[in-house]
Design an enzyme around this catalytic site. Structure first.
Site, PDB file in Angstrom:
ATOM      1  N   HIS A   9      -5.123   8.062 -12.165  1.00 55.08           N
ATOM      2  CA  HIS A   9      -5.516   8.543 -13.508  1.00 55.08           C
ATOM      3  C   HIS A   9      -4.840   9.616 -14.017  1.00 55.08           C
ATOM      4  O   HIS A   9      -4.345  10.204 -13.419  1.00 55.08           O
ATOM      5  CB  HIS A   9      -6.999   8.035 -13.560  1.00 55.08           C
ATOM      6  N   GLU A 144     -10.369   5.359  -1.858  1.00 61.39           N
ATOM      7  CA  GLU A 144     -11.364   5.388  -2.694  1.00 61.39           C
ATOM      8  C   GLU A 144     -12.801   6.220  -2.108  1.00 61.39           C
ATOM      9  O   GLU A 144     -13.462   5.761  -1.150  1.00 61.39           O
ATOM     10  CB  GLU A 144     -11.968   4.191  -2.973  1.00 61.39           C
TER      11      GLU A 144
END
Ligand SMILES: [Zn+2]
Length: 177
Positions: A9, A144
């Site tokens: 991101h 993650e």
């Protein structure tokens, strides 16, 4: 080894985010952790490229192109997870479907992380068709680290000491690959 680290991101894309117990975005966490991993790997003599080193938007395609253009031996994309369920928690890792080298890399990193944080749930290693995994030419893994949408885990992720331990664990996983 040449290693490309991809802080997920950035810029207009904050990734997952939370307001509880404080405002915190995935893009901030990803970059902070990626820079720590970079420092550790460089201190150990490796060449490290980041797909972004500031708060900028980079497309998934461009991230893969950066990795491919650097001739990296390994690609690791760093993320924090998000869920509409604030109780969701745990660490997990992904590799491109059918990539046994990617699967091995994802396993090594996830196991190394979980060795340091045994009280966390190890959700597992999964195959996925994510663009950064599909378009990169070298063994690639996406991790993650925890769920930023879980207030307890947001605190965990934001903690500088935890980030330092996690960065060491990720670097160790990469180096034993
Ligand atoms: Zn993400």
């Amino acid at each position: 080894m040449i290693i490309c680290i991809d802080p997920g991101h950035g810029g207009e894309d904050p990734g997952a985010q939370t307001n509880t117990p404080f405002y915190y975005t995935e893009k901030q966490f990803n970059l902070s952790l990626a820079k720590k991993v970079q420092t550790i790997l460089e201190d150990n003599g490796h060449t490290v490229y980041l797909t972004r080193d500031g708060d900028q938007y980079i497309s998934l395609y461009d991230r893969a192109q950066i990795a491919n253009s650097t001739n990296a031996d390994v690609f690791v994309s760093i993320h924090a997870n998000g869920s509409s369920d604030p109780t969701s928690e745990g660490m997990e890792a992904f590799h491109y479907t059918g990539s046994s080298s990617g699967r091995s890399l994802a396993n090594l990193i996830l196991n190394s992380m979980h060795d340091e944080f045994r009280d966390h749930i190890k959700r597992g290693v999964f195959s996925a068709n994510f663009a950064v995994l599909r378009l990169t030419l070298m063994p690639a893994a996406l991790i993650e680290c925890e769920f930023i949408t879980n207030p307890h885990q947001a605190r965990f992720l934001q903690d500088e000491r935890n980030q330092n331990i996690m960065a060491e664990a990720i670097a160790r996983g990469i180096q034993i690959f």
